[in-house]
Structures are given as C-alpha cells and as structure tokens.
Motif scaffolding. Structure first.
Motif, PDB file in Angstrom:
ATOM      1  N   PRO A 267      11.347 -11.453   4.947  1.00 55.68           N
ATOM      2  CA  PRO A 267      12.619 -11.757   5.323  1.00 55.68           C
ATOM      3  C   PRO A 267      12.628 -12.058   6.598  1.00 55.68           C
ATOM      4  N   GLU A 268      12.299 -11.962   7.372  1.00 52.67           N
ATOM      5  CA  GLU A 268      13.334 -11.789   8.945  1.00 52.67           C
ATOM      6  C   GLU A 268      12.554 -13.302   9.240  1.00 52.67           C
ATOM      7  N   ARG A 269      10.985 -13.554   8.995  1.00 54.49           N
ATOM      8  CA  ARG A 269      10.286 -14.631   8.865  1.00 54.49           C
ATOM      9  C   ARG A 269      11.575 -15.824   8.288  1.00 54.49           C
ATOM     10  N   ARG A 270      11.356 -15.751   6.756  1.00 52.08           N
ATOM     11  CA  ARG A 270      11.657 -16.832   5.866  1.00 52.08           C
ATOM     12  C   ARG A 270      12.642 -17.323   6.836  1.00 52.08           C
ATOM     13  N   ARG A 271      13.875 -16.073   6.506  1.00 55.99           N
ATOM     14  CA  ARG A 271      15.325 -16.256   6.935  1.00 55.99           C
ATOM     15  C   ARG A 271      15.334 -17.691   8.291  1.00 55.99           C
ATOM     16  N   ALA A 272      14.590 -16.876   9.527  1.00 57.50           N
ATOM     17  CA  ALA A 272      14.043 -17.809  10.344  1.00 57.50           C
ATOM     18  C   ALA A 272      14.068 -19.169   9.789  1.00 57.50           C
ATOM     19  N   ALA A 273      12.924 -19.081   9.809  1.00 56.66           N
ATOM     20  CA  ALA A 273      12.286 -20.613   8.961  1.00 56.66           C
ATOM     21  C   ALA A 273      13.432 -21.269   8.376  1.00 56.66           C
ATOM     22  N   GLU A 274      13.819 -20.992   7.477  1.00 57.23           N
ATOM     23  CA  GLU A 274      15.099 -21.379   6.440  1.00 57.23           C
ATOM     24  C   GLU A 274      15.732 -21.577   7.460  1.00 57.23           C
ATOM     25  N   ALA A 275      16.703 -21.347   8.892  1.00 51.34           N
ATOM     26  CA  ALA A 275      17.381 -21.836   9.468  1.00 51.34           C
ATOM     27  C   ALA A 275      16.915 -22.772   9.888  1.00 51.34           C
ATOM     28  N   ALA A 276      16.104 -22.930  10.338  1.00 51.44           N
ATOM     29  CA  ALA A 276      15.351 -24.116  11.170  1.00 51.44           C
ATOM     30  C   ALA A 276      14.987 -25.558  11.451  1.00 51.44           C
ATOM     31  N   ALA A 277      15.018 -24.942   9.062  1.00 53.73           N
ATOM     32  CA  ALA A 277      14.315 -26.013   8.461  1.00 53.73           C
ATOM     33  C   ALA A 277      15.031 -27.403   8.379  1.00 53.73           C
ATOM     34  N   SER A 278      16.659 -28.404   8.615  1.00 53.60           N
ATOM     35  CA  SER A 278      17.121 -28.736   8.298  1.00 53.60           C
ATOM     36  C   SER A 278      16.279 -29.683  10.045  1.00 53.60           C
ATOM     37  N   ASN A 279      16.120 -28.851  10.597  1.00 51.68           N
ATOM     38  CA  ASN A 279      15.566 -30.192  12.161  1.00 51.68           C
ATOM     39  C   ASN A 279      13.954 -29.579  11.780  1.00 51.68           C
ATOM     40  N   PRO A 280      13.216 -30.827  11.617  1.00 48.43           N
ATOM     41  CA  PRO A 280      11.630 -30.860  11.706  1.00 48.43           C
ATOM     42  C   PRO A 280      11.019 -30.281  12.886  1.00 48.43           C
ATOM     43  N   ALA A 281      12.188 -31.018  14.021  1.00 47.05           N
ATOM     44  CA  ALA A 281      11.535 -30.528  15.310  1.00 47.05           C
ATOM     45  C   ALA A 281      11.985 -28.742  15.545  1.00 47.05           C
ATOM     46  N   ALA A 282      13.143 -28.041  15.125  1.00 43.72           N
ATOM     47  CA  ALA A 282      12.801 -26.733  15.374  1.00 43.72           C
ATOM     48  C   ALA A 282      11.570 -26.198  14.863  1.00 43.72           C
ATOM     49  N   PHE A 283      11.390 -26.731  13.375  1.00 45.76           N
ATOM     50  CA  PHE A 283      11.156 -26.396  11.611  1.00 45.76           C
ATOM     51  C   PHE A 283       9.667 -26.321  12.344  1.00 45.76           C
ATOM     52  N   ASP A 284       9.130 -27.496  12.875  1.00 43.47           N
ATOM     53  CA  ASP A 284       7.642 -27.559  12.689  1.00 43.47           C
ATOM     54  C   ASP A 284       6.931 -26.173  13.899  1.00 43.47           C
ATOM     55  N   PRO A 285       7.440 -25.671  14.657  1.00 44.50           N
ATOM     56  CA  PRO A 285       5.959 -24.743  15.141  1.00 44.50           C
ATOM     57  C   PRO A 285       6.754 -23.050  14.606  1.00 44.50           C
ATOM     58  N   PHE A 286       7.031 -23.489  13.096  1.00 43.93           N
ATOM     59  CA  PHE A 286       6.864 -22.181  12.075  1.00 43.93           C
ATOM     60  C   PHE A 286       5.223 -22.143  11.680  1.00 43.93           C
ATOM     61  N   VAL A 287       5.361 -22.923  11.443  1.00 40.85           N
ATOM     62  CA  VAL A 287       4.174 -23.857  10.564  1.00 40.85           C
ATOM     63  C   VAL A 287       2.961 -23.280  11.511  1.00 40.85           C
ATOM     64  N   PHE A 288       2.813 -23.314  12.550  1.00 41.20           N
ATOM     65  CA  PHE A 288       2.108 -24.155  13.144  1.00 41.20           C
ATOM     66  C   PHE A 288       1.579 -22.121  13.628  1.00 41.20           C
ATOM     67  N   GLU A 289       2.888 -21.638  14.321  1.00 46.28           N
ATOM     68  CA  GLU A 289       2.564 -20.164  15.037  1.00 46.28           C
ATOM     69  C   GLU A 289       1.772 -19.339  12.899  1.00 46.28           C
ATOM     70  N   ALA A 290       2.723 -19.231  11.507  1.00 46.06           N
ATOM     71  CA  ALA A 290       2.124 -18.778  10.963  1.00 46.06           C
ATOM     72  C   ALA A 290       0.766 -19.294  10.894  1.00 46.06           C
ATOM     73  N   LEU A 291      -0.703 -20.574  11.111  1.00 40.50           N
ATOM     74  CA  LEU A 291      -1.188 -20.555  10.675  1.00 40.50           C
ATOM     75  C   LEU A 291      -2.130 -20.134  11.839  1.00 40.50           C
ATOM     76  N   ARG A 292      -1.896 -19.378  12.703  1.00 36.30           N
ATOM     77  CA  ARG A 292      -2.597 -18.764  13.862  1.00 36.30           C
ATOM     78  C   ARG A 292      -2.784 -17.538  12.720  1.00 36.30           C
ATOM     79  N   PHE A 293      -1.958 -16.723  12.405  1.00 36.01           N
ATOM     80  CA  PHE A 293      -1.916 -15.899  11.781  1.00 36.01           C
ATOM     81  C   PHE A 293      -3.361 -16.354  10.667  1.00 36.01           C
ATOM     82  N   ARG A 294      -2.309 -17.362   9.722  1.00 33.23           N
ATOM     83  CA  ARG A 294      -3.643 -17.656   8.570  1.00 33.23           C
ATOM     84  C   ARG A 294      -4.145 -18.765   8.324  1.00 33.23           C
TER      85      ARG A 294
END
Length: 416
Positions: A267-294
């Motif tokens: 839930p915490e990761r999701r809230r932070a990612a959703e908060a950044a999702a309106s700005n692609p430049a702010a959001f994209d690092p969430f995806v690539f850090e997620a892909l480090r884990f998975r």
C-alpha cells in the motif's frame, strides 16, 4: 540449515533443481547468502554467479563469455553473434532506423492505446494478454510497418521465438510444453513470420521502386538494401524486421506485469507511485526500481570461451573453465551492497546506471530507449485507473512468463 548446507547435503543430480527452485521461490535471502559465502556456485550443469562485479565482467567480456547458446535458436540473427562484423554493422543500422525522435510519439500512442483498451474492457481485463502483449503488438503494427497483420498471430510468433531462445535451454526445468514441442512451435512460428514478412517486403519493395516510399523502419531498411552502400540485402531486412517484433512483445508483457504487481502489493509503495503518476518523469523511476526487485530475467546465460577467474582477490575465487555454461545472476547483482547501497530499501531516487534491466555490454537491449518509455507508460496508465485491483496473482501456467492476469477497475473511470 543454510541454503548452502542444504545444497551440499543432496546428491549431485539434485543440486541444480534445488537451487533453481530457490532462485524463483525465495531469491533475495538465497542471493544474500551466496554472495557472502559462495559467490560462484559450481554445479555439474553450470556455474552460478551472484556478485555484481562478476556479473558485470561476464556480460562485458564478450570475448570470454559468448552468446553461442542462442545460435541454434536464432540462426544468423546478429544478436546471436558476438564480436563479428555483421553484429556491429546490423546493430548500428537498427539503432539508426529506430529514431529517438519518434519516442515521444510512441509513448503518447502507448498511453492512448492502454486508455482505449481499458475503456472498451468495461471494468475487467486480462492485463497480461490484452495490455502486456496487446499494446506492444499495436506499437509494432503502427510504428514498425506491420499494420495489416493479425495481432494475435504477431503475439504468437513472438511468444514461441522467445520461449525457445530464453526458456528452452538444457538447464531449464521441464514445463507444460516439452522442449521438442517448443522447438517445433518456434520453427512453425518462424516459417509463418518469414512468409508474412516476405510478402510484405515484396509489396514494400515494389512501392519503393515506383516512388511510393513509406517512412517506417521496414521501408527505411528496404531503401538501405537498395543503396549498395554496405552489405545489407533483403534477407537481412527480413531477419531484422522480424527481430523488432520478437524483441518488443514478450519482454514488455513480463516487465509490466512484474512492475505493476510489485507496486500494487504494498500500500505505501502504491500510494507513492500513484502520487507521482501525473508526472511521467517523476513516475518512471518507480517502475525501474520495481524491476530491480522483480526483473523479467533473473539471469543472463553465456558460454565461457576461456578459463576465467571470478570473485578474484577474495577468499571465494573460482575458475570458470572454457566450455562451461555460466549464469550471471543479475537479480542478485542488483542487490549487491557493493553496487547498490542499502539494497533492500525501495528507493525510486536510486541511480540505476549499474542495473541490468536492459542487460549490459554489446548485447544490451537494442530497443532499450523504446522500452524505457513504453514499459513505465503502460504501468502509469494502470495506476491512474480508478478502483484498480488484481483479482488474483498472475497466472504463469507452469511457464516462466505470465500468461494471464485478471484485473478489475471502475468501469466509469479511465486513464488520464
């Protein structure tokens, strides 16, 4: 008992199946122990390497660690070769015809296509099939010159080529489809793809000859083949155009499923990612850090062509002998504190220059710039969708790749 104690206690024939199971079921604690106590695990079938320094060495020393295992699967395709004239020439050509200037338009197309599919789905969708595979197929059709193709066939052709090349090696576990069936399906898919492309290239060639030139990658390759400026004929046009399809679909599907599931399940990761999702430049690092884990691929495989010492200058140094299959376990490498401080912390601000999401060395992903826009945009659109929930975990159907993943969302909602 520790992982190594349990591994050492079983017969030689059982060691790799046991380690392979842990690789997928409990990777991070396994990797931590191996990096510390036995960073190069040498088994009858292969050598299993977990330190960041060693994985980097394996992927960057193409003269010592070859992609020879790809050649029976991919034939004359340049990515199944190492330091050859054809590899360098054709990779240079393909990078040139995939214009970076097109990437903003590609990202906009991806966002619109995801939004359209969500709107049409009316509150429930199979993400892995309809979006994970469906959207990159649509991108290939729209931008790469496959406009008149059956999208289901394109996905099928990509699937079997990827299954055979990446998931049907001698060290892979048996799955629901036998190795022989995978090879037969890959050959059948390759024939159908070649037949389709042969007819398409013929039509495009005639169009180019009469001055009706297109501006997609296929048309550019055809015009280049006419030029006689370098060694690149219509056979190479077929091979490389097919590679655009095969490289675009399955890895995108797997990566988007992994990243989205990882962000949704906390839930915490999701809230932070959703908060950044309106700005692609702010959001994209969430995806690539997620892909480090998975990551979509927990390792890259190579064949040693000369004796090489790994974990050098440590108490755990080991010599990998020429002819050995080597797994550079890059999932582990991306949690090596020597390269990623505080590796268990999810940190979107982290510098991922040393990550392996797109590989490293001369076999780095050809389409990394496109994928770096397409993958996060797909995930971003889903996180902008009101009421998004997973109905279950992704269904792998006994394979290494997600086959289906049902999601539900507010039908009256949509993506922004």
């Amino acid at each position: 008992m520790s992982y190594l104690a349990r591994l050492d206690a079983v017969p030689e024939t059982e060691k790799w199946p046991l380690l392979r199971g842990w690789l997928y079921s409990e990777p991070l604690p396994l990797f931590e122990e191996l990096r510390r106590d036995r960073p190069v695990v040498q088994l009858p079938e292969l050598d299993f390497c977990t330190r960041h320094a060693d994985c980097t060495l394996i992927l960057r020393r193409h003269n010592s660690f070859s992609v020879a295992l790809y050649e029976p699967k991919q034939g004359d395709y340049f990515m199944a070769q190492d330091d050859t004239a054809r590899h360098w020439r054709e990779k240079s050509i393909m990078r040139s015809i995939l214009d970076f200037e097109d990437i903003p338009a590609m990202r906009a197309f991806v966002g619109e296509e995801v939004a359209r599919r969500l709107e049409d789905a009316n509150g429930r969708i199979d993400f892995a099939h309809e979006i994970g595979r469906g959207v990159p197929v649509a991108l290939v059709q729209h931008f790469f010159g496959f406009r008149n193709a059956d999208p289901e066939k394109l996905a099928e052709w990509s699937y079997w080529n990827q299954q055979d090349a990446f998931h049907n090696q001698a060290f892979d576990a048996p799955g629901p489809v036998s190795s022989e069936e995978i090879i037969a399906n890959r050959k059948k898919a390759g024939f159908a793809l070649a037949f389709y492309l042969g007819r398409l290239v013929l039509r495009r060639t005639i169009a180019a000859k009469v001055g009706l030139e297109g501006d997609d990658p296929m048309s550019r390759l055809i015009r280049l083949s006419f030029s006689d400026a370098l060694k690149f004929n219509l056979k190479q046009v077929l091979f490389n155009t097919g590679g655009l399809l095969i490289g675009a679909v399955e890895t995108t599907s797997h990566a988007t499923v992994n990243a989205l599931e990882f962000l949704l399940t906390d839930p915490e990761r999701r809230r932070a990612a959703e908060a950044a999702a309106s700005n692609p430049a702010a959001f994209d690092p969430f995806v690539f850090e997620a892909l480090r884990f998975r990551p979509a691929f927990p390792y890259f495989f190579r064949t040693a062509t000369r004796d090489t010492v790994l974990a050098a200058d440590t108490p755990h140094s080991a010599t990998v002998r020429a002819g050995r299959t080597v797994l550079a376990v890059t999932h582990s490498a991306m949690f090596d504190p020597a390269a990623f401080p505080d590796p268990m912390r999810f940190d979107p601000s982290r510098d991922l220059s040393d990550a392996f999401t797109f590989g490293q060395g001369i076999h780095e992903c050809l389409g990394r710039a496109i994928a770096a826009a397409m993958v996060p945009e797909i995930v971003r659109q889903l996180l902008l969708t009101p009421g998004l929930e997973a109905e279950s975990a992704p269904d792998y159907g006994g394979t290494k790749v997600p086959q289906h993943w049902p999601l539900r969302f507010d039908a009256a909602g949509g993506s922004a």
